[in-house]
Design an enzyme around this catalytic site. Structure first.
Site, PDB file in Angstrom:
ATOM      1  N   ASN A  23       4.657   5.045  10.758  1.00 27.66           N
ATOM      2  CA  ASN A  23       3.372   5.238  10.539  1.00 27.66           C
ATOM      3  C   ASN A  23       2.363   5.884  11.372  1.00 27.66           C
ATOM      4  O   ASN A  23       1.376   5.675  10.963  1.00 27.66           O
ATOM      5  CB  ASN A  23       2.974   3.130  10.625  1.00 27.66           C
ATOM      6  CG  ASN A  23       3.120   2.560   9.343  1.00 27.66           C
ATOM      7  OD1 ASN A  23       4.489   3.267   8.408  1.00 27.66           O
ATOM      8  ND2 ASN A  23       3.874   1.308   9.609  1.00 27.66           N
ATOM      9  N   CYS A 117       5.365   1.828  -1.659  1.00 31.21           N
ATOM     10  CA  CYS A 117       5.773   1.140  -1.172  1.00 31.21           C
ATOM     11  C   CYS A 117       5.876   0.086  -2.979  1.00 31.21           C
ATOM     12  O   CYS A 117       4.463   0.006  -3.352  1.00 31.21           O
ATOM     13  CB  CYS A 117       6.019   0.225  -0.212  1.00 31.21           C
ATOM     14  SG  CYS A 117       7.225   0.599   0.372  1.00 31.21           S
ATOM     15  N   ARG A 122      -2.437  -2.931  -4.182  1.00 34.15           N
ATOM     16  CA  ARG A 122      -2.605  -2.430  -2.376  1.00 34.15           C
ATOM     17  C   ARG A 122      -4.307  -1.843  -2.500  1.00 34.15           C
ATOM     18  O   ARG A 122      -4.611  -0.261  -3.077  1.00 34.15           O
ATOM     19  CB  ARG A 122      -1.516  -1.424  -1.939  1.00 34.15           C
ATOM     20  CG  ARG A 122      -0.489  -2.097  -1.810  1.00 34.15           C
ATOM     21  CD  ARG A 122       0.437  -1.416  -1.035  1.00 34.15           C
ATOM     22  NE  ARG A 122       0.223  -1.442   0.785  1.00 34.15           N
ATOM     23  CZ  ARG A 122       1.475  -0.346   0.486  1.00 34.15           C
ATOM     24  NH1 ARG A 122       2.624  -0.464   0.328  1.00 34.15           N
ATOM     25  NH2 ARG A 122       1.425  -0.490   2.102  1.00 34.15           N
ATOM     26  N   ASP A 305       6.013  -6.302   8.281  1.00 36.42           N
ATOM     27  CA  ASP A 305       6.991  -5.123   7.938  1.00 36.42           C
ATOM     28  C   ASP A 305       8.001  -5.468   8.299  1.00 36.42           C
ATOM     29  O   ASP A 305       9.615  -5.021   8.269  1.00 36.42           O
ATOM     30  CB  ASP A 305       7.101  -4.167   8.260  1.00 36.42           C
ATOM     31  CG  ASP A 305       5.592  -3.107   7.219  1.00 36.42           C
ATOM     32  OD1 ASP A 305       5.288  -3.970   6.527  1.00 36.42           O
ATOM     33  OD2 ASP A 305       5.295  -2.415   7.657  1.00 36.42           O
ATOM     34  N   ARG A 397      12.941   6.531   3.134  1.00 34.63           N
ATOM     35  CA  ARG A 397      12.030   7.205   3.644  1.00 34.63           C
ATOM     36  C   ARG A 397      11.179   6.529   4.624  1.00 34.63           C
ATOM     37  O   ARG A 397      10.247   6.821   4.935  1.00 34.63           O
ATOM     38  CB  ARG A 397      10.785   5.517   2.200  1.00 34.63           C
ATOM     39  CG  ARG A 397      10.586   6.460   1.026  1.00 34.63           C
ATOM     40  CD  ARG A 397       9.339   5.470   0.472  1.00 34.63           C
ATOM     41  NE  ARG A 397       8.469   5.155   1.521  1.00 34.63           N
ATOM     42  CZ  ARG A 397       7.188   3.787   1.118  1.00 34.63           C
ATOM     43  NH1 ARG A 397       7.496   3.509   0.807  1.00 34.63           N
ATOM     44  NH2 ARG A 397       6.237   4.589   2.337  1.00 34.63           N
TER      45      ARG A 397
HETATM   46  C1  UD1 Z   1       0.454  -0.582   6.327  1.00 37.24           C
HETATM   47  C2  UD1 Z   1       1.561   0.021   6.930  1.00 37.24           C
HETATM   48  C3  UD1 Z   1       1.908  -0.898   5.612  1.00 37.24           C
HETATM   49  C4  UD1 Z   1       2.281  -2.432   6.677  1.00 37.24           C
HETATM   50  C5  UD1 Z   1       0.159  -2.222   6.648  1.00 37.24           C
HETATM   51  C6  UD1 Z   1      -0.163  -4.406   7.285  1.00 37.24           C
HETATM   52  C7  UD1 Z   1       1.231   1.974   7.626  1.00 37.24           C
HETATM   53  C8  UD1 Z   1       1.714   3.705   6.550  1.00 37.24           C
HETATM   54  N1  UD1 Z   1       1.724   1.124   6.502  1.00 37.24           N
HETATM   55  O1  UD1 Z   1      -0.120  -0.655   5.564  1.00 37.24           O
HETATM   56  O2  UD1 Z   1       4.136  -1.060   6.341  1.00 37.24           O
HETATM   57  O3  UD1 Z   1       2.621  -3.194   5.999  1.00 37.24           O
HETATM   58  O4  UD1 Z   1      -0.159  -1.836   7.110  1.00 37.24           O
HETATM   59  O5  UD1 Z   1       1.114  -4.295   8.515  1.00 37.24           O
HETATM   60  O6  UD1 Z   1       0.602   1.902   7.777  1.00 37.24           O
HETATM   61  N2  UD1 Z   1      -6.710  -4.838   1.966  1.00 37.24           N
HETATM   62  C9  UD1 Z   1      -7.739  -4.522   1.388  1.00 37.24           C
HETATM   63  N3  UD1 Z   1      -9.040  -3.741   0.977  1.00 37.24           N
HETATM   64  C10 UD1 Z   1      -8.392  -2.570   1.231  1.00 37.24           C
HETATM   65  C11 UD1 Z   1      -7.058  -2.201   2.250  1.00 37.24           C
HETATM   66  C12 UD1 Z   1      -6.173  -3.714   2.411  1.00 37.24           C
HETATM   67  O7  UD1 Z   1      -8.133  -5.686   0.377  1.00 37.24           O
HETATM   68  O8  UD1 Z   1      -9.083  -1.990   1.332  1.00 37.24           O
HETATM   69  C13 UD1 Z   1      -5.838  -5.614   2.657  1.00 37.24           C
HETATM   70  C14 UD1 Z   1      -4.476  -5.094   1.808  1.00 37.24           C
HETATM   71  O9  UD1 Z   1      -4.527  -5.945  -0.038  1.00 37.24           O
HETATM   72  C15 UD1 Z   1      -3.971  -6.139   2.328  1.00 37.24           C
HETATM   73  C16 UD1 Z   1      -4.224  -6.627   4.081  1.00 37.24           C
HETATM   74  O10 UD1 Z   1      -5.408  -6.040   2.929  1.00 37.24           O
HETATM   75  O11 UD1 Z   1      -3.101  -7.493   1.749  1.00 37.24           O
HETATM   76  C17 UD1 Z   1      -3.840  -5.385   4.560  1.00 37.24           C
HETATM   77  O12 UD1 Z   1      -3.291  -4.415   4.078  1.00 37.24           O
HETATM   78  P1  UD1 Z   1      -3.444  -3.163   5.460  1.00 37.24           P
HETATM   79  O13 UD1 Z   1      -3.603  -3.351   6.552  1.00 37.24           O
HETATM   80  O14 UD1 Z   1      -4.722  -2.117   4.698  1.00 37.24           O
HETATM   81  O15 UD1 Z   1      -2.029  -2.136   4.832  1.00 37.24           O
HETATM   82  P2  UD1 Z   1      -1.882   0.086   4.891  1.00 37.24           P
HETATM   83  O16 UD1 Z   1      -2.528   0.216   5.481  1.00 37.24           O
HETATM   84  O17 UD1 Z   1      -1.644  -0.418   3.059  1.00 37.24           O
END
Ligand code: UD1
Length: 429
Positions: A23, A117, A122, A305, A397
Site C-alpha cells: 500500500n 479488490c 468503495r 486487512d 496482487r
Molecule cells: C485502503 C487500503 C485497503 C484497506 C483500507 C482500510 C490501499 C491501496 N488500500 O483502502 O487495503 O482495506 O485502506 O484500511 O491502501 N470511504 C468513503 N468515501 C471515500 C473513501 C472511503 O465513504 O471517498 C469509506 C470506505 O467505503 C470505507 C472507509 O471509508 O468504508 C475506509 O476506506 P479507505 O480508508 O478510503 O480505504 P482505501 O483507501 O480504499
C-alpha cells in the site's frame, strides 16, 4: 489459470523475510510524477499491483527500469499525458492515486474510475471533495473523473470519515498547491507516514503524518530522490498468523514491530508467545487458541486487512468469539469458504460470530479478494486433508513469492494449472 493446492497439517518453522509494503508502493510510485525527475525506489515488492502501476506509468511516457529485483528507477520527466483510460485502471484500485498526482503536477487529471479488490462499494466522494476544496472542478462522465484547476490553493480539509485513500490523494494534490493545506481527521496508517517521508525527500513540506492533523505547505518545485519503502505490515501479520495457526515457530524478519502491535496483542490474547526484536518478531504457538474478539478500526486499531487472516484462528478457538468489522460494510463474503471447510460461523451485517470447532477439513474454496485469499491459505495449512484455492490471481496482487515463502517454512503448497470448466467454486470475479 492456476489454483493453489495445500496439504494441511505441517507446522511452519524457520524464518521468512517480509517484502516492501504494497500500500506504500502503490502510492509512492505515482507520487514520482510530482518530481518531474529521476527517483530511485528501493524495497519495491514484486507483486502484480506494482507491475500494474509500473505499466500505467510506462504508458504515460515515464521511463521505468529495474536496477535490481527490488529497486526501481523512475524517470517522470518524459511523461506527457494526464489522461488515463479504463484499460489502464481496471485492474488496480490504487490507480485513483494518479488523480491526485496528476492534479499536483498538471492541475489537470482525467482518470477512469478504478477497478481492484472485491469487497463491496468503495466510494471516492471524500477524495473528490478534497480536490474541490483545493480549487479543482471535478466531473464524472462515462466513468472518467475529470478534475482541473488554473492552480490549486491550500485549504482546511476536514475528513468526515477516516480514509486512507482520500488522505493520500489529497496529500498528492496539495504538495504543490499555493499555501497551506491542513487535513484534519487524517488517516494514520504506516504507509501514510511513508508517503509523507517520500514526498519530503522529493522536496515537499509535509508535517504531522501519523497524527490526526497533516499540514502541507505547498512548494513550487520538487526533485528526484532515493527512498526505501517500509516493510509490509499486512504481509508480516499474515505470516505471523500462519505460524500461530500451524502450531509453528517462525521468525518474521525485516519488519517494524511497532507497526504490528495490534496483531501481536491479538496473538498473545489467543495464547501465542511473541518475542520482539529490533526488526523481527518470533511467533510460537502450541496450536491451542483461547477465544478472543476482533474489532477492526483505522490505525492504530486492528487493521481490517488482517481481519480474515486472524479470523482463521477463531474457527478453532475454544468457545465463542466475535468479529466486528468497523471499516467496510461487506467484508465477510469469504466466511462461506470457511463454512465449506467445516467452520461454524454466523454473519449478521458487519458482525460475525464464531463457535470454535475441533478442526477444519480441506475443501475446494476460492479467494474472494486479496486478504480473503490469504486467509484461505492459512485455513488450508491448518486443515486436515487437501484444500484447493481458486481465483488466486487476487493473492498475487499483494503477496510476493508467497508459495516459495510458505514452502521454505515447511508448508506443502503448490500452484497447479487448471481449466476454468473444472472449477469447483463459483467465480469470485
Ligand atoms: C485502503 C487500503 C485497503 C484497506 C483500507 C482500510 C490501499 C491501496 N488500500 O483502502 O487495503 O482495506 O485502506 O484500511 O491502501 N470511504 C468513503 N468515501 C471515500 C473513501 C472511503 O465513504 O471517498 C469509506 C470506505 O467505503 C470505507 C472507509 O471509508 O468504508 C475506509 O476506506 P479507505 O480508508 O478510503 O480505504 P482505501 O483507501 O480504499
Amino acid at each position: 489459470m492456476e489454483k493453489l493446492v495445500i496439504h494441511g497439517g505441517n507446522r511452519l518453522c524457520g524464518e521468512v523475510e517480509i517484502s516492501g509494503a504494497k500500500n506504500a508502493a502503490v502510492a509512492i510510485i505515482p507520487a514520482t510524477l510530482l518530481a518531474q525527475d529521476v527517483c530511485r525506489i528501493e524495497n519495491i515488492p514484486n507483486i502484480s499491483d506494482v507491475t500494474c502501476m509500473i505499466r500505467i506509468l510506462n504508458q504515460m511516457g515515464a521511463q521505468v527500469k529495474y536496477i535490481n529485483k527490488h529497486t526501481l528507477e523512475i524517470n517522470t520527466k518524459t511523461v506527457n499525458s494526464y489522461i488515463i483510460p479504463h484499460e489502464m485502471t481496471k485492474q488496480l484500485r490504487a490507480s485513483y492515486y494518479l488523480i491526485g498526482a496528476l492534479l499536483g503536477r498538471y492541475c489537470r487529471a482525467k482518470v477512469a474510475l478504478p477497478g481492484g479488490c472485491n469487497f463491496g462499494v468503495r466510494p471516492i466522494d471524500l477524495h473528490i471533495r478534497g480536490f474541490e476544496l483545493l480549487g479543482a472542478k471535478t466531473t464524472v462522465e462515462n466513468a472518467m473523473i475529470n478534475a482541473s484547476a488554473d492552480h490549486l490553493t491550500g485549504s482546511a480539509i476536514y475528513m468526515d470519515k477516516v480514509s486512507v485513500g482520500a488522505t493520500i490523494n489529497i496529500m498528492l494534490a496539495a504538495v504543490k498547491a499555493r499555501g497551506l493545506t491542513i487535513i484534519e481527521n487524517a488517516a494514520k496508517e504506516p504507509h501514510i507516514v511513508d508517503l509523507a517521508n517520500f514526498l519530503n525527500a522529493m522536496g515537499a513540506d509535509v508535517r504531522g503524518a501519523g497524527t490526526d492533523v497533516i499540514k502541507i505547505r505547498g512548494v513550487s518545485q520538487m526533485h528526484g530522490c532515493t527512498y526505501s519503502i517500509i516493510p509490509d505490515q499486512i504481509e508480516a501479520g499474515t505470516y505471523m498468523v500462519a505460524a500461530a495457526a500451524t502450531a509453528g515457530d517462525v521468525l518474521v524478519k525485516n519488519v517494524i514491530p511497532k507497526h504490528l502491535e495490534s496483531i501481536t496483542a491479538k496473538l498473545i490474547e489467543a495464547g501465542c508467545t511473541i518475542t520482539e526484536y529490533d526488526d523481527a518478531v518470533r511467533v510460537q504457538s502450541d496450536g491451542n487458541f483461547k477465544k478472543f474478539n476482533i474489532k477492526t478500526m483505522p490505525h492504530p486499531g486492528f487493521p481490517t486487512d488482517m481481519q480474515p487472516q486472524m479470523a482463521t484462528l477463531l474457527t478453532v478457538a475454544k468457545g465463542t468469539s466475535i468479529v466486528s468489522e468497523g471499516v467496510w460494510d461487506n467484508r465477510f463474503k469469504y466466511i462461506d469458504q470457511f463454512i465449506r471447510m467445516g467452520a461454524n460461523v454466523q454473519v449478521d451485517g458487519t458482525i460475525a460470530v464464531f463457535e470454535g470447532v475441533q478442526e477444519l477439513t480441506g475443501a475446494p474454496v476460492r479467494a474472494d479478494d486479496l486478504r480473503a485469499g490469504a486467509a484461505m491459505i492459512i485455513a488450508g495449512l491448518m486443515a486436515r486433508g487437501t484444500t484447493e484455492i481458486e481465483d488466486i490471481i487476487y493473492i498475487d496482487r499483494g503477496y510476493e513469492n508467497f508459495v516459495e515463502k510458505f514452502r521454505e517454512l515447511g508448508a506443502d503448497i503448490y500452484r497447479k494449472e487448471f481449466d476454468d470448466n473444472d472449477r469447483k467454486t463459483v467465480s469470485a470475479g
